[in-house]
Write an enzyme that holds these catalytic residues in place. Structure first.
Site, PDB file in Angstrom:
ATOM      1  N   SER A  87       0.854  -1.188   0.000  1.00 38.78           N
ATOM      2  CA  SER A  87       0.000   0.000   0.000  1.00 38.78           C
ATOM      3  C   SER A  87       0.894   1.242   0.000  1.00 38.78           C
ATOM      4  O   SER A  87       1.672   1.434  -0.941  1.00 38.78           O
ATOM      5  CB  SER A  87      -0.967  -0.043   1.177  1.00 38.78           C
ATOM      6  OG  SER A  87      -2.003   0.911   1.007  1.00 38.78           O
ATOM      7  N   HIS A 112      -7.304  -5.474  -1.819  1.00 34.24           N
ATOM      8  CA  HIS A 112      -6.141  -4.744  -1.306  1.00 34.24           C
ATOM      9  C   HIS A 112      -5.462  -5.558  -0.211  1.00 34.24           C
ATOM     10  O   HIS A 112      -5.376  -5.168   0.954  1.00 34.24           O
ATOM     11  CB  HIS A 112      -6.568  -3.376  -0.781  1.00 34.24           C
ATOM     12  CG  HIS A 112      -5.427  -2.413  -0.608  1.00 34.24           C
ATOM     13  ND1 HIS A 112      -4.512  -2.171  -1.608  1.00 34.24           N
ATOM     14  CD2 HIS A 112      -5.047  -1.645   0.443  1.00 34.24           C
ATOM     15  CE1 HIS A 112      -3.628  -1.290  -1.186  1.00 34.24           C
ATOM     16  NE2 HIS A 112      -3.918  -0.967   0.060  1.00 34.24           N
ATOM     17  N   ASP A 126      -8.315  -5.156  -6.885  1.00 34.78           N
ATOM     18  CA  ASP A 126      -8.106  -4.219  -5.782  1.00 34.78           C
ATOM     19  C   ASP A 126      -8.998  -2.992  -5.999  1.00 34.78           C
ATOM     20  O   ASP A 126      -8.798  -2.232  -6.949  1.00 34.78           O
ATOM     21  CB  ASP A 126      -6.632  -3.814  -5.730  1.00 34.78           C
ATOM     22  CG  ASP A 126      -6.265  -3.027  -4.478  1.00 34.78           C
ATOM     23  OD1 ASP A 126      -7.171  -2.435  -3.865  1.00 34.78           O
ATOM     24  OD2 ASP A 126      -5.076  -3.011  -4.136  1.00 34.78           O
TER      25      ASP A 126
END
Length: 817
Positions: free
Chosen positions: A685, A791, A759
């Site tokens: 991330s 994600h 995602d």
């Protein structure tokens, strides 16, 4: 300890909270402390010779303690005859723990870690299952779940009585049509989170309709009759007489006693959401996974709700190609600079069912306002917070039940952003309230009466992170904060009317606490870097009443591991960064080892904590057992050390963060045993962004593992991105210099891009755009997509594949395998 008049503090090396003294060169003596267990001396004459080379000799009568095994390799600035470098070196020794090999227990026959021990069907439990989540009923009893059943527990004695029996709920469900015995048994499970305030009734859903069953066995009542439309965000009013829920994006009110429901709104569709949040409001404002957009008044006579109009928000399409047939998802997703959903705050009064109260937000039309928090005061006034699009200011307002008579209570603003915080308003019985703010650079509490500040309740270079509540009899606030350690958490009791805070918890650790209703007891769940979570009952002074769960984890005696070393590292500006080190069991500082730098790096999002790391920490141990030094570091803006530290990243992600990582690597390399040509960086991330940014903006890294990466901040969501970067129109240079895609031709080292194929948070387009830019620049890289994953890689087989991939990348590019 003494060095030429400089007094230093150090502790023994045989405890979980102790520091580690440095290498390659240190020398220590003491006139008044017992000798710690240090490396054995080769003889006093050698010790004195090395001391003399550094320009420092022991004071008369000093007790010789030890020297580094590599002290004889003193070079560079430490070859000086000046006393200053020696004092500085020894000071650093006491302030900053150093890498050392695990002790002798690391070779006592315990099993080396394997991927199978960390993932998959045979995974080992390295955290235990501590009995947490107690819910206080009063000052002496709490609820506790045990193996799917709920018990009322006498806190002090531990005596437990099962609170609800399934057969009463089964009896209540007898009259519900279409249920066979197995379905009834499945539904007849007491669930406190679905009960009314008196815990007399419980709602449940069956065939996309809502029912209310009674825990005394009386017949269940049907609330909704829309079997083709599923209900969501269901809950009781405070008095238990009504239920609110959302169906087809409209808000409904149900009669929890007699059954039936009526529709409050009628314009809900794919663009208009009433009482339910869209993706970005739940993700960036109200809390990930929290889609509820309605709030009951305390007297149960009114309900407030958000109406979100997404009609101008651009749509984003994801395709699940691994499904059969493939699944196409199209949903609103505003990127930086795109139109946000238009928010309207409304109220509905149960005694005026046809009236709609609308809060007037027109004064902020040009600011594209965000309604970032909604609640009620004890006297049934609506309380709400509004921010401009770039979140550079925040205002707290109150209104009547009808949405009128609006009054501003306070305004926050600053040179950077103002961050909304959960539960920022806490009301007291006298009508005053506590407000959470970062206005002085640190998160602290302020006591207000209306729009008048009475006093700042907490202050100092620490954060008051969680307000558990106020003991109004004693006029004390119970807070969890970082007053003793920025990487831990303690319970602090603070007088409301002035006076010194009192730290109640003890031991360097991370404490999560749950106070009793009368503030006489609290449940303390704590862990540290070397100890899995333990749960204890303590009194208000912190004294142990009884252990609730000692949580022994037998696997820790069976598998090879050693506690990570907590370290402190100054960056070039002198800011102290927190880090941790996991060294290979056979670490030899005379040999060179590869390093994997583990990062996240996002604003005010620290990852280094004095808390048990579980399987994540064990994966770092696995990497270390392959011969890698695993180094985690929190850069200044991610440190959690107040807004004063976080705001250095404002309007330009990446630059300051990367310089901090390079400073941390310089610190590590200076201590010896590190191969500068074999350094990797890994993150997911924001950490994935940092890994890809590092490989395109630095020559220090041989490997970058970038998972779920934002590769250009113009492609991430508007509310998060604009909070820190402003809009692309207002900060074009910041977006351009931050873009990894634009920097692709500068790639250095081997980059591995990893992404979930569907995602919906950081879209796969981020990886695809960077892949295209790298290909056009003639740069080789690795790409791994995980089908059907969002994600994060969560399917067990794929999660194991992801860990194996990381291990293989490290072996190939850092270990030369």
């Amino acid at each position: 300890m003494q060095i030429e008049g400089v007094r230093l503090q150090a502790t023994a090396l045989d405890g979980p909270e102790n520091g580690v003294l440095p290498h390659p060169s240190w020398i220590l003596w003491s006139t008044d402390f017992p000798a710690p267990r240090l490396s054995p001396l080769e003889g006093e004459s050698e010790f004195v010779r090395i001391a003399d080379r550094c320009g420092a000799r022991p004071p008369p009568g000093a007790r010789l303690l030890g020297m580094s095994p590599h002290a004889s390799r003193i070079h560079g600035p430490f070859a000086s005859k000046s006393i200053v470098p020696v004092a500085v070196l020894c000071f650093a020794a006491c302030q900053t723990p150093q890498p050392q090999a695990p002790d002798a227990k690391a070779t006592d026959g315990r099993k080396p870690l394997t991927l199978e021990a960390l993932q998959g069907p045979s995974r080992v439990d390295f955290a235990g299952r501590p009995r947490q989540g107690q819910r206080w009923l009063d000052g002496t009893q709490f609820l506790e779940a045990r193996e799917g059943r709920w018990f009322r527990v006498d806190a002090r004695s531990g005596a437990a009585v099962e609170l609800w029996s399934d057969h009463k709920l089964l009896e209540s469900l007898r009259g519900v049509g279409g249920l066979d015995e197995s379905q009834r048994a499945k539904l007849a499970k007491p669930m406190p989170e679905r009960m009314d305030g008196a815990r007399a009734r419980q709602w449940f859903a069956h065939l996309d309709d809502v029912w209310v069953a009674s825990l005394d066995g009386s017949p269940a009542v049907r609330i909704s009759e829309t079997p083709t439309i599923p209900e969501q965000e269901i809950d009781f009013s405070p008095d238990g007489a009504h239920l609110a829920f959302v169906a087809a994006n409209d808000l409904w009110i149900g009669d929890a006693l007699g059954g039936g429901a009526r529709r409050v709104t009628s314009d809900g569709d794919e663009n208009v959401l009433n009482g339910v949040l869209d993706w970005i409001y739940q993700e960036e404002l109200y809390g990930r996974g929290n889609f509820r957009g309605w709030w009951w008044s305390p007297d149960s006579r009114a309900i407030a709700y958000l109406r979100l109009d997404q009609s101008r928000v651009p749509r984003w399409t994801l395709v699940d190609d691994a499904a059969e047939p493939h699944i196409v998802e199209t949903s609103p997703y505003p990127r930086a600079g795109d139109p946000n959903p238009v928010a309207s705050l409304r109220t509905h009064r149960l005694d005026q069912p046809e009236a709609v109260g609308i809060v007037d937000l027109s004064a902020w039309k040009d600011a594209e306002p965000l309604v970032v928090d909604v609640s009620w005061s004890p006297d049934n006034r609506l309380v709400w917070q509004v921010q401009d699009r770039e979140q550079r200011w925040l205002e707290l307002w109150s209104s009547s039940k009808d949405g009128g008579d609006s009054r501003r209570l306070l305004r926050e603003e600053g040179a950077a952003w103002v961050e909304r915080v959960d539960d920022s308003v806490r009301w007291l019985a006298d009508g005053t309230y506590l407000w959470s703010s970062e206005r002085d650079g640190w998160r602290h509490l302020y006591h207000y009466e209306g729009d008048q500040l009475l006093r700042q309740v907490t202050k100092g270079e620490w954060e008051a992170r969680t307000l558990h509540g106020v003991d109004e009899t004693r006029r004390e606030a119970w807070i969890s904060g970082t007053c003793r350690s920025h990487i831990g958490s303690d319970l602090v009791i603070v007088p409301l009317d002035g006076g010194e805070p009192r730290v109640v918890t003890s031991g360097k650790a991370t404490h999560a606490v749950a106070p009793s209703k009368d503030w006489s007891l609290y449940v303390d769940s704590w862990s540290d870097i070397s100890t899995p979570t333990k749960v204890a009952l303590r009194d208000r002074d912190g004294a142990l009443v009884r252990m609730i769960d000692d949580n022994p984890v037998k696997a820790l005696d069976e598998w090879l591991w050693s506690p990570p070393r907590l370290v402190q590292v100054p960056n070039r500006g002198g800011f102290v960064m927190e880090g941790s080190l996991v060294l290979p069991p056979d670490f030899d500082p005379s040999k060179d080892h590869p390093v994997l730098l583990m990062v996240y790096g996002g604003p005010h999002a620290p990852t280094v904590r004095n808390a048990w790391g579980g399987s994540r920490m064990m994966f770092q141990q696995l990497l270390a057992q392959q011969g890698v030094v695993v180094f985690a570091i929190d850069n200044q803006s991610a440190s959690g050390k107040g807004h004063v530290s976080t705001r250095v990243c404002y309007q330009q992600f990446g630059k300051r963060e990367l310089s901090d990582y390079e400073d941390a690597l310089d610190w590590l390399v200076a201590r010896g045993g590190i191969d500068e040509s074999r350094i990797g960086i890994s993150g997911w991330s924001f950490g994935g962004f940092m890994a890809s940014y590092a490989l395109t903006h630095s020559k220090r890294f041989a490997l970058g593992i970038a998972g779920g990466s934002v590769t250009d901040w113009r492609d991430y969501d508007s509310i998060y991105t604009e909070r820190y970067m402003r809009t692309p129109a207002n900060n074009p240079q910041g977006y351009a210099t931050t873009s990894v895609v634009q920097a692709a031709p500068a790639l250095s080292g081997r980059l591995a891009l990893v992404h979930g194929a569907i995602d919906d948070n950081v879209h796969p387009a981020n990886a695809m755009k960077l892949a295209l830019a790298l290909q056009r620049a003639g740069k080789q890289f690795d790409l791994m997509l995980y089908p059907r994953q969002r994600h994060g890689v969560v399917e067990p087989a794929l999660a194991q594949h992801w860990q194996r991939l990381q291990l293989e990348l490290v072996r190939r590019h850092l270990l030369g395998g």
